[in-house]
Write a protein that holds these residues in place. Structure first.
Motif, PDB file in Angstrom:
ATOM      1  N   TYR A 131      26.343  69.004  28.276  1.00 20.71           N
ATOM      2  CA  TYR A 131      25.997  69.509  29.970  1.00 20.71           C
ATOM      3  C   TYR A 131      27.285  69.630  30.515  1.00 20.71           C
ATOM      4  CZ  TYR A 131      25.332  64.662  31.234  1.00 20.71           C
ATOM      5  OH  TYR A 131      24.741  63.470  31.261  1.00 20.71           O
ATOM      6  N   TYR A 132      28.669  68.801  30.184  1.00 25.85           N
ATOM      7  CA  TYR A 132      29.775  68.898  30.900  1.00 25.85           C
ATOM      8  C   TYR A 132      30.525  69.706  31.284  1.00 25.85           C
ATOM      9  CZ  TYR A 132      30.030  63.860  30.461  1.00 25.85           C
ATOM     10  OH  TYR A 132      29.772  62.382  30.280  1.00 25.85           O
ATOM     11  N   TYR A 133      30.019  70.805  30.027  1.00 30.95           N
ATOM     12  CA  TYR A 133      30.750  72.268  30.638  1.00 30.95           C
ATOM     13  C   TYR A 133      29.980  73.378  30.910  1.00 30.95           C
ATOM     14  CZ  TYR A 133      33.359  69.300  27.701  1.00 30.95           C
ATOM     15  OH  TYR A 133      34.386  68.140  27.114  1.00 30.95           O
ATOM     16  N   VAL A 134      28.741  73.180  32.154  1.00 29.47           N
ATOM     17  CA  VAL A 134      27.916  74.149  32.378  1.00 29.47           C
ATOM     18  C   VAL A 134      28.854  75.403  33.196  1.00 29.47           C
ATOM     19  CG1 VAL A 134      26.441  73.309  32.349  1.00 29.47           C
ATOM     20  CG2 VAL A 134      27.253  72.696  34.857  1.00 29.47           C
TER      21      VAL A 134
ATOM     22  N   MET B 164      26.067  63.674  45.503  1.00 32.83           N
ATOM     23  CA  MET B 164      25.728  62.405  45.030  1.00 32.83           C
ATOM     24  C   MET B 164      26.420  63.241  43.484  1.00 32.83           C
ATOM     25  SD  MET B 164      22.069  61.883  43.292  1.00 32.83           S
ATOM     26  CE  MET B 164      21.747  61.048  41.970  1.00 32.83           C
ATOM     27  N   ARG B 165      27.100  62.297  43.119  1.00 28.17           N
ATOM     28  CA  ARG B 165      27.641  62.769  41.333  1.00 28.17           C
ATOM     29  C   ARG B 165      26.629  62.709  40.070  1.00 28.17           C
ATOM     30  NH1 ARG B 165      27.374  61.618  35.905  1.00 28.17           N
ATOM     31  NH2 ARG B 165      28.956  61.818  35.460  1.00 28.17           N
ATOM     32  N   ILE B 166      26.582  63.963  39.892  1.00 29.85           N
ATOM     33  CA  ILE B 166      24.868  64.237  39.242  1.00 29.85           C
ATOM     34  C   ILE B 166      25.890  65.176  38.487  1.00 29.85           C
ATOM     35  CG2 ILE B 166      24.519  65.602  40.479  1.00 29.85           C
ATOM     36  CD1 ILE B 166      21.226  64.489  39.131  1.00 29.85           C
ATOM     37  N   ALA B 167      25.882  65.159  36.750  1.00 23.20           N
ATOM     38  CA  ALA B 167      26.226  66.319  35.940  1.00 23.20           C
ATOM     39  C   ALA B 167      24.875  67.515  35.488  1.00 23.20           C
ATOM     40  CB  ALA B 167      26.925  65.148  34.788  1.00 23.20           C
ATOM     41  N   GLY B 168      25.609  68.161  35.024  1.00 19.17           N
ATOM     42  CA  GLY B 168      24.496  69.218  34.279  1.00 19.17           C
ATOM     43  C   GLY B 168      23.661  69.947  35.104  1.00 19.17           C
ATOM     44  N   LEU B 169      22.787  70.297  34.848  1.00 21.26           N
ATOM     45  CA  LEU B 169      22.363  71.135  36.197  1.00 21.26           C
ATOM     46  C   LEU B 169      21.229  70.344  36.638  1.00 21.26           C
ATOM     47  CD1 LEU B 169      20.023  73.849  32.981  1.00 21.26           C
ATOM     48  CD2 LEU B 169      21.887  74.159  34.330  1.00 21.26           C
ATOM     49  N   ALA B 170      21.261  68.915  36.927  1.00 15.45           N
ATOM     50  CA  ALA B 170      19.989  68.592  37.605  1.00 15.45           C
ATOM     51  C   ALA B 170      20.591  68.452  39.008  1.00 15.45           C
ATOM     52  CB  ALA B 170      19.916  67.085  37.311  1.00 15.45           C
ATOM     53  N   GLY B 171      21.812  68.776  38.864  1.00 15.23           N
ATOM     54  CA  GLY B 171      22.513  69.048  40.259  1.00 15.23           C
ATOM     55  C   GLY B 171      22.370  70.361  41.278  1.00 15.23           C
ATOM     56  N   GLN B 172      21.940  71.157  39.677  1.00 16.28           N
ATOM     57  CA  GLN B 172      21.545  72.694  40.922  1.00 16.28           C
ATOM     58  C   GLN B 172      20.114  72.217  40.606  1.00 16.28           C
ATOM     59  OE1 GLN B 172      22.282  76.028  38.420  1.00 16.28           O
ATOM     60  NE2 GLN B 172      23.971  74.496  37.346  1.00 16.28           N
ATOM     61  N   VAL B 173      19.679  71.043  40.460  1.00 19.14           N
ATOM     62  CA  VAL B 173      18.206  71.334  40.825  1.00 19.14           C
ATOM     63  C   VAL B 173      18.274  70.921  42.177  1.00 19.14           C
ATOM     64  CG1 VAL B 173      15.882  70.338  39.931  1.00 19.14           C
ATOM     65  CG2 VAL B 173      17.091  71.116  39.046  1.00 19.14           C
TER      66      VAL B 173
END
Length: 363
Positions: free
Chosen positions: A99-102, A176-185
């Motif tokens: 998920y680092y590469y979304v 907030m530091r957050i990776a993947g799709l969670a950041g988009q949510v």
């Protein structure tokens, strides 16, 4: 052909009248040396060690003929470029989170974990028995890599916050530091997501460049010292119910490997997958006690935050699926599997765990 001539030409030895076969690997296995780029620093000894466990197992399974040298994040390439280095052949393989590469494609997120996805056991079930590996590798092939599960952290924590979160409104404008799709949510809920490598999170929190950060869980988070700069520790990490760490191999290099070496690598990765989760399950309980004892304020996410996040997640999946057939194919399969699994979990697994947790609380 005489029996003795046949045994000699077949590579079999005669001892006391009995024919003994020499191991195939010992006879014909080539010596191969690979480099592996990790996305993690050595200081995070549990998640980084997944690659070392894998490399050690491969060596033992091949009588040291197939050796993999592990390099920490930054030693060859930065942690978030491990996949790129594998794709282009700078290294033969990497140990990273898909998920680092979304930014390349949101489908990469599903390989690790997605909001309101699978817990660790469900994730392993889907990947190993539910067709998940095959679906993901069909996708990974487009990026010239072959992927194998090689670690799992279990359900992660929901992050460290400098200020308390009481309602959805408290998320507005929060960096907030957050990776993947969670950041988009979370972006749908007003958060400004930041993607920062693990080693850079602490100074960003300390300086106030970010207001919150998620990483893994108590053991790793304590090592990184987040409790010293952010007092509120939220749970659960609803975006990482059972995140998988992958071993990614350059596809050309994978296809060149002798079949026994491919089998060794697959089995070594599966062993690393098991060991990492076992270690986190051992190390997290004492770590959470130490953190709370040192003043960390442990907080569950408010119900309205959880509900808003679930609604935003479903909206995001629909939006991405409408324009990305790869994502739709894999996410639909994962969600269908999740729903079937929870039908079972609510019968036995959850009932048992809930009873035992309550029994422990009663002493």
């Amino acid at each position: 052909m005489k029996r003795r001539q046949f045994l000699a030409s077949s590579g079999l030895a005669v001892a006391g009248g009995a024919a003994l076969a020499a191991p195939a690997i010992a006879q014909s296995a080539p010596e191969i040396k690979w480099r592996l780029a990790s996305s993690f620093p050595k200081s995070l000894d549990t998640i980084y060690a997944g690659a070392e466990v894998l490399a050690k197992q491969v060596a033992e399974l091949t009588d040291n003929k197939f050796q993999i040298q592990v390099f920490a994040a930054g030693e060859i390439v930065p942690g978030l470029q491990a996949l790129d280095a594998t794709q282009n052949g700078t290294v033969e393989m990497c140990h990273t989170c898909s998920y680092y590469y979304v930014g390349k494609d949101p489908t990469f997120a599903i390989g690790t974990a997605v909001p309101f996805g699978l817990n660790a056991r469900m994730q392993n079930s889907w990947l190993f028995e539910g067709g998940g590996n095959e679906l993901l590798n069909e996708f990974y092939k487009k990026y010239n890599v072959f992927g194998m599960p090689a670690g799992n952290t279990g359900t992660q924590m929901g992050g460290w916050f400098r200020k308390e979160v009481k309602t959805v409104a408290d998320l507005s404008g929060l960096k907030m530091r957050i990776a993947g799709l969670a950041g988009q949510v979370l972006q749908k809920l007003g958060v400004v997501p930041q993607q920062i490598a693990g080693g850079d999170i602490y100074p960003a929190l300390e300086k106030g460049t970010i207001d919150a950060a998620e990483w893994v869980g108590p053991y790793d988070d304590e090592k990184l010292g987040f409790n010293k700069v952010a007092p509120y520790y939220y749970y659960p990490g609803w975006w990482e119910g059972g995140p998988t760490i992958h071993a990614m191999v350059n596809l050309d290099k994978w296809n060149e490997l002798p079949k026994p070496y491919q089998a060794a690598l697959i089995n070594a990765a599966a062993y690393a997958n098991t060991i990492m989760l076992a270690r986190y399950d051992k190390l997290n309980p004492p770590a959470i006690k130490r953190l709370v004892g040192a003043g960390t304020q442990l907080k569950p996410y408010p119900q309205d935050v959880m509900e808003a996040a679930l609604k935003a997640t479903n909206e995001l999946y629909a939006e991405i699926s409408a324009k990305n057939p790869d994502f739709k194919k894999v996410i639909d399969a994962m969600i269908a599997y999740r729903n079937e699994e929870y039908l079972w979990w609510q019968v036995a697994e959850y009932t048992y765990d809930n009873f035992m947790i309550r029994a422990r609380a009663r002493g």
